[in-house]
Structure formats: C-alpha cells, structure tokens
Design a protein around this motif. Structure first.
Motif, PDB file in Angstrom:
ATOM      1  N   GLU A 427      -5.541 -10.746  -6.992  1.00  0.00           N
ATOM      2  CA  GLU A 427      -5.117  -9.348  -7.095  1.00  0.00           C
ATOM      3  C   GLU A 427      -4.551  -8.962  -5.727  1.00  0.00           C
ATOM      4  N   THR A 429      -2.656  -6.285  -3.256  1.00  0.00           N
ATOM      5  CA  THR A 429      -2.292  -4.884  -3.031  1.00  0.00           C
ATOM      6  C   THR A 429      -1.378  -4.832  -1.817  1.00  0.00           C
ATOM      7  N   CYS A 430      -0.282  -4.114  -1.944  1.00  0.00           N
ATOM      8  CA  CYS A 430       0.632  -3.970  -0.814  1.00  0.00           C
ATOM      9  C   CYS A 430       0.451  -2.552  -0.264  1.00  0.00           C
ATOM     10  N   ARG A 431      -0.077  -2.511   0.953  1.00  0.00           N
ATOM     11  CA  ARG A 431      -0.545  -1.244   1.510  1.00  0.00           C
ATOM     12  C   ARG A 431       0.570  -0.209   1.684  1.00  0.00           C
ATOM     13  N   SER A 433       3.689  -0.050   0.415  1.00  0.00           N
ATOM     14  CA  SER A 433       4.437   0.339  -0.786  1.00  0.00           C
ATOM     15  C   SER A 433       3.507   0.854  -1.881  1.00  0.00           C
ATOM     16  N   LYS A 434       2.193   0.740  -1.644  1.00  0.00           N
ATOM     17  CA  LYS A 434       1.187   1.213  -2.617  1.00  0.00           C
ATOM     18  C   LYS A 434       1.369   0.542  -3.974  1.00  0.00           C
ATOM     19  N   LYS A 435       1.662  -0.736  -3.970  1.00  0.00           N
ATOM     20  CA  LYS A 435       1.808  -1.466  -5.232  1.00  0.00           C
ATOM     21  C   LYS A 435       0.689  -2.479  -5.343  1.00  0.00           C
ATOM     22  N   SER A 436       0.180  -2.666  -6.574  1.00  0.00           N
ATOM     23  CA  SER A 436      -0.825  -3.701  -6.819  1.00  0.00           C
ATOM     24  C   SER A 436      -0.388  -4.516  -8.020  1.00  0.00           C
ATOM     25  N   PHE A 437      -0.662  -5.797  -7.977  1.00  0.00           N
ATOM     26  CA  PHE A 437      -0.309  -6.668  -9.101  1.00  0.00           C
ATOM     27  C   PHE A 437      -1.153  -7.931  -9.012  1.00  0.00           C
ATOM     28  N   ASN A 452       7.784  -8.160  -8.260  1.00  0.00           N
ATOM     29  CA  ASN A 452       7.300  -6.773  -8.211  1.00  0.00           C
ATOM     30  C   ASN A 452       8.113  -5.905  -7.253  1.00  0.00           C
ATOM     31  N   GLY A 453       9.309  -6.347  -6.975  1.00  0.00           N
ATOM     32  CA  GLY A 453      10.230  -5.528  -6.188  1.00  0.00           C
ATOM     33  C   GLY A 453       9.959  -5.506  -4.700  1.00  0.00           C
ATOM     34  N   LEU A 454       9.260  -6.518  -4.196  1.00  0.00           N
ATOM     35  CA  LEU A 454       8.987  -6.594  -2.758  1.00  0.00           C
ATOM     36  C   LEU A 454       9.435  -7.947  -2.225  1.00  0.00           C
TER      37      LEU A 454
END
Ligand code: FES
Length: 511
Positions: A427, A429-431, A433-437, A452-454
C-alpha cells in the motif's frame, strides 16, 4: 593583566577577528563549491584553509565569550553568555550572536563527521552558515561599541560586501551536481516525467552536438558533446554521469570523464560491448560529428568525498569516472591509480595517464602480467579512501578486503538480488500528492506510480542507474537495486522503485 580593561579589549578584538575569519571561511567554502578558481587553484590548500578558518573562527568566538565573562565591567554570567535573552544588556543583539555561535558549532561539528552523515543533512547544516553570517552582521551592528568609529564602519562594509558578492557568485554559478552512476550500460527505453529525486542534480534534458569522436582504445570511442548555442553547462562533479537519448529510442548512461572544471562540453567514452542491446553498438556504428543528441543530467551517485588520500582501482572502461576524479584533484593530494585491463590496447586513456602521472599509475594488463591482480597486496595496508569501478568480479574482490566505510563502488551491471520472501502487495501513499494505491505483487512500484499519474523518471529499470530515486517518508524499503550501499540508502531515506519493494506492505513516499 594589570590593565583594568584588558578583557574588554579582548572581547572587542576577538569579535572582530571572528567576524572576519567567518567571512573568509564562507568565501573559501564558496570558492571550493563553485570551483571558480579551478584554473589557478589548488583545492588542497583551499580545502585546508576553509577548515582552518572555520576552526579559528570558533576559537575566536569562544575567546569572545570567555572574555565577556571575565570582563569586570560587563560581567556576563555563563547563562547570559550561552542562553539567548538571558541578559538585560541589548538582549536581542546578544541573542543573535548566541544563535550564530550555535550554528557555527553545528557546522564545524557536522564537518568533523561529514563522511558518516547523510550528505544532504551535512549540506543543509553547512548552508546554515550563510544565515549565521547574517546574524553576526546584525549582532555586530547592534551590540558593537565601536559602531560609531569610522574604521569599524569601513571594516563592516568590507566584510558585508565580500559576503554578499560571494553568495551572489554561489547563486549565479549554480549548485553542485549531486550524483553519479554508470559507465556504459545497456538498458531498455524508459519513461517520462520527473518526480523530485531526493538527492541529485540536474534532470534537465538539453540538445547537444557531437563535436568529436576519437578511438582512444580498441573498441572505445571518446566523444565530446557541445551544448547548442554554446551555453554554459551545469556544474558537475567527478563521478557524475549523463543519459544519452539515442535516436533508436534507447537511453544509455555514461560517466563524464573530462575535467569537471570545463563547463563548455561533456566528454564521455563508450565501449562497444559484446552483449550490446543496441546502445553502444548504435553509437559506434552511427554517431558522427555534427549529429545532435538529447542529453539528460548530470546525476551523481559516486561522489568523490574529501579525503587526504585516495586509492583508485579501475578495470577496463571503469576508468571513465575515475579519470574525472583524478582530473579534479590538486597536484599535492595523495592518490594512486591501479588500472587493470585485458591488454594495454584495450585500456582507454592509458598512455595519457601513464605519461602525466608516471609515479602514481600502476598498470596491470592481463596479457602481460604473470599473475592475477593481487588486490589483497594492494589494499592490505592502505588507509586511503578506495574508489573502484570496473567488472563486477573486480569490485567484489576489492570489497572483500576494504572496510565498507572506505569503499566506494560504481556498478554498471545489476547485482542479482532477490527478496527473502515472495513479493507482496504494497500500500503506497504519496504524501505531497495525497494519493494512495496498492502495488500488486507482480508489478513494480515505478509502474504503479506511473499508472496512478505520478510518473517518475526511470531509465535502466534494473536498479542500476539511480535515475528513479525517490524519498521515503515512512516504511522500510527492501532494497533490491545495485545503486549504492543499502545502509547509505537508509541514511539518505531513498529507494529505487523500479526494483525495490517494502517490508510490512506499507510505504509513504515523498511524492
Ligand atoms: S530506473 Fe535505473 S535505478 Fe531505477
């Protein structure tokens, strides 16, 4: 000490001398980092002088503080000398001086352990000396009792002007390139955009013209690349590499092998490898003067740390980053090079190196040597920093004999590393960009980031080139790359998501 005001005089004199020394130390540090004096300098004395000036500054500040306590008129207590705002005498002005003392202490203290500290942390602390210099100027202006004297004003103007000009030079000439990698690798084509790497230099891509091509050894082409429009190239340091974006879609990394002081061109050398996946083969078959190429970087994961003595061990084309290191060293610095290869005819830059440094270069050509290179004999009594680049077998042997804290390796093929347990979903989390996947067990974190666009810039996707470096905020990476020591990666809090995974199935990245 019959003179009643002797400590008062010492207080004033030590303060002014400390200010002057600190300004000179910062100036010298800037000259070192920007290398503006490279053509006439000798970094050995520049570096030593920078260190001595910093130490002397601290001594003078300590004398200033002690004399404040001994002075019968001001009668500063220990607390008033060390704790901001503990005194009634010009509390703000004195506090600025105390804070600058602590910054200076931190700068000097971390410099003593710079080889053991994360580079980024050390640099951050070191940069704070600019702030300390500003605080000192304010402290001197507010609390100095000689402020109304003409000579004091002249001195203050000179010191502030020198500091300002030096900082401007630092800003204008750019910052140090942070990284470095490979020599000549074969990798598949890769990705795209950029995601802030934790500690590196330029990811800029620029168009460059092939100026000259010269066969410098059997199967080795030396290539000079000029920037379009003759612009100045970014500051780079030995160990750096650039990425060539070849017209056939491949990206390849090559170490810069010229003089780091030259900002007008990049020099690389490309070995035509037998197992070429299309990179070196294409370059040898197609590249010609006048062609243009897109070139990214430089990046650096093989930095030459300051040391009194170096032992360089190069195997074959591994000479390229080592040559740049040698070019950057002052004449008086102690170093030796052991250069190994199959035969002299295959060893790039051999004649040049032997001619320029006959007493420092030892050549080991397999076809004329009666026995294998005796790495144990080379390294058993060495106390120097050892920099090694070449075939994996050579680096593995050198690593067996040299303690990790003196060993610096540059790999250009991936180590075969596997996780102790089967890959698990993670899991992420990208701090920022506030995205998790969730990254599935059968995909890489790099692939998932892009989905996920990063997108993170990558090149080798084998954990060798270091291009995809990301910062880890939380979680424990399982390092499966070959970029640098795992301990160093953990200290720097970085990982290479093209191959690495994470323990515990969770990871927070600084993206
Ligand atoms: S893309 Fe080369 S290390 Fe990840």
């Amino acid at each position: 000490m019959n003179e009643p005001h002797i400590w008062w005089y010492i207080t004033r004199a030590s303060a002014l001398i400390a200010w002057a020394l600190m300004t000179m130390s910062v100036l010298w540090g800037i000259l070192l980092s920007t290398r503006v004096m490279r053509r006439i300098d000798n970094p050995a004395w520049l570096q030593d002088l920078h260190r001595y000036l910093g130490g002397l500054t601290l001594f003078m500040v300590a004398l200033h503080m002690v004399s404040l306590m001994l002075d019968g008129w001001l009668q500063f207590s220990l607390a008033e000398t060390l704790v901001p705002f503990a005194t009634d005498f010009k509390p703000l002005a004195v506090a600025l001086g105390i804070v600058s003392f602590y910054i200076l202490l931190a700068v000097q203290g971390t410099s003593l352990f710079m080889n053991r500290l994360p580079r980024k942390f050390w640099k951050g602390v070191h940069y704070s000396s600019y702030a300390a210099l500003l605080l000192v100027a304010l402290h001197a202006g507010w609390s100095g009792t000689d402020v109304s004297s003409w000579w004091y004003r002249v001195l203050a103007i000179v010191l502030i002007s020198v500091a300002t000009i030096a900082v401007l030079v630092r800003i204008i000439t750019g910052t140090k390139t942070g990284s470095a990698r490979p020599v000549a690798r074969e990798e598949p084509p890769s990705i795209s955009a950029q995601a802030a790497p934790a500690r590196t230099a330029s990811h800029d891509t620029r168009t460059m013209v092939v100026s000259t091509l010269q066969e410098v050894a059997q199967g080795v082409l030396a290539i000079r690349l000029l920037p379009l429009g003759g612009v100045q190239l970014p500051v780079w340091h030995p160990g750096s590499h650039v990425t060539l974006h070849l017209p056939n879609g491949l990206q390849r990394q090559y170490s810069l092998c010229g003089d780091p002081a030259e900002r007008t061109h990049f020099d690389i050398a490309v070995l035509k490898t037998e197992q070429s996946e299309g990179g070196s083969e294409w370059i040898h078959a197609n590249l010609s003067p006048g062609m243009t190429l897109e070139v990214s970087g430089p990046l650096n994961h093989f930095e030459l740390e300051p040391a009194n003595e170096y032992l360089f061990i190069a195997g074959g084309i591994g000479i390229t980053p080592i040559k740049a290191m040698i070019e950057s060293l002052p004449e008086r610095r102690k170093w030796k090079l052991v250069y190994a290869g199959r035969s002299r005819s295959t060893m790039a830059f051999l004649d040049e190196l032997v001619e320029r440094y006959p007493d420092r270069v030892t050549v080991h050509a397999s076809d004329e040597a009666k026995k294998p290179l005796d790495v144990f004999a080379l390294t058993k009594s060495a106390t120097s920093q050892v920099y090694c680049c070449g075939p994996e077998s050579l680096m593995a042997t050198v690593s067996e004999y040299v303690p990790a804290d003196r060993m610096h390796l540059e790999r250009f093929v991936a180590l075969e590393r596997e996780s102790a347990s089967p890959a698990q979903p993670i899991e992420v989390t990208c701090r920022k960009s506030k995205k998790s996947f969730v990254v599935d067990a059968d995909e890489t974190i790099l692939e998932a980031l892009e989905e996920n666009g990063l997108p993170v810039l990558g090149s080798c996707k084998k954990g060798v080139c270091g291009t995809c470096e990301v910062r880890v905020v939380e979680g424990k990476p399982i390092h499966l790359d070959s970029v640098m020591d795992d301990a160093e990666k953990d200290r720097l809090k970085v990982m290479y998501p093209c191959v690495s995974r994470a323990e515990g199935g969770k990871l927070v990245l600084d993206l």
